[in-house]
Design a protein around this motif. Structure first.
Motif, PDB file in Angstrom:
ATOM      1  N   UNK A  66       0.756  -0.968   0.231  1.00  0.00           N
ATOM      2  CA  UNK A  66       0.207  -0.406  -0.244  1.00  0.00           C
ATOM      3  C   UNK A  66       1.065   0.581  -0.209  1.00  0.00           C
ATOM      4  N   UNK A  67      -0.319   2.299  -0.537  1.00  0.00           N
ATOM      5  CA  UNK A  67       0.647   3.949  -0.266  1.00  0.00           C
ATOM      6  C   UNK A  67      -0.324   4.484  -0.110  1.00  0.00           C
ATOM      7  N   UNK A  68       0.157   5.233   0.971  1.00  0.00           N
ATOM      8  CA  UNK A  68      -0.677   6.348   1.882  1.00  0.00           C
ATOM      9  C   UNK A  68      -0.205   7.827   1.410  1.00  0.00           C
ATOM     10  N   UNK A  69      -2.040   8.636   1.549  1.00  0.00           N
ATOM     11  CA  UNK A  69      -1.337   9.768   1.693  1.00  0.00           C
ATOM     12  C   UNK A  69      -0.551  10.863   2.572  1.00  0.00           C
ATOM     13  N   UNK A  70       0.503  11.642   2.212  1.00  0.00           N
ATOM     14  CA  UNK A  70       0.824  12.278   3.296  1.00  0.00           C
ATOM     15  C   UNK A  70       0.059  13.950   3.677  1.00  0.00           C
ATOM     16  N   UNK A  71       0.901  14.240   4.312  1.00  0.00           N
ATOM     17  CA  UNK A  71      -0.196  15.522   4.830  1.00  0.00           C
ATOM     18  C   UNK A  71       0.201  16.464   4.155  1.00  0.00           C
ATOM     19  N   UNK A  72       1.487  15.999   3.074  1.00  0.00           N
ATOM     20  CA  UNK A  72       1.706  17.666   2.535  1.00  0.00           C
ATOM     21  C   UNK A  72       1.036  17.112   0.907  1.00  0.00           C
ATOM     22  N   UNK A  73      -0.134  16.328   0.971  1.00  0.00           N
ATOM     23  CA  UNK A  73      -0.615  15.804  -0.164  1.00  0.00           C
ATOM     24  C   UNK A  73       0.786  14.796  -0.970  1.00  0.00           C
ATOM     25  N   UNK A  74       1.151  14.670  -0.553  1.00  0.00           N
ATOM     26  CA  UNK A  74       2.135  13.234  -1.467  1.00  0.00           C
ATOM     27  C   UNK A  74       1.646  12.600  -1.184  1.00  0.00           C
TER      28      UNK A  74
END
Length: 158
Positions: A6-14
């Motif tokens: 899985x990949x997840x969304x970072x708080x800076x939108x990445x």
């Protein structure tokens, strides 16, 4: 399938691949700063500080699905966690943990470790322990304080 898929969304939108945590013991938590269980941030931070050098991390996923207990923006959440709770472990963008918009990571975690309500997450501060192979091995209820299962973390670190 495991956490590394899985990949997840970072708080800076990445986006961040969870394969970046390969080989670590990971505790994944859906959090909320306005939740009655928010004092658990202290225990989560203590575990993180105590065991991070041994290959342990906590990953926090703010969630506003339970009685509007995380209404702020990602940056507001990050600031509240840092200032009010001293959080230094990684926090990611706000997510849904239940329903049709649930993040795929949490769908995986729920299917791998069923709780008292079946696969649904009951409330904020549901905690999922993941072993060094990326496999979710245990779910802890929101009422279970993080330091209550420190021995399980230690056993996975060995």
């Amino acid at each position: 399938m495991n956490m590394y898929d899985f990949s997840v969304k970072t708080m800076d939108g990445g986006q961040q691949s969870l394969a970046d945590y390969r080989g670590q013991v990971v505790l994944i938590v859906n959090t909320a700063t306005k939740c009655g269980f928010a004092p658990q941030f202290d225990g989560l931070q203590k575990l993180y500080e105590t065991y991070k050098e041994q290959g342990f991390t906590v990953l926090g996923f703010p969630c506003n699905q339970f009685q509007n207990q995380e209404p702020g923006s990602d940056s507001e959440v990050q600031e509240a966690c840092r200032i009010n709770f001293g959080v230094t472990f990684p926090l990611f963008a706000k997510i849904h943990v239940n329903g049709p918009d649930a993040d795929p990571l949490f769908d995986y975690l729920k299917k791998s470790t069923r709780g008292l309500m079946g696969s649904a997450i009951k409330w904020n501060f549901t905690k999922f322990l993941v072993n060094r192979n990326g496999e979710a091995v245990k779910r802890f209820s929101p009422m279970t304080a993080p330091l209550k299962f420190e021995d399980r973390i230690v056993s996975l670190l060995k």
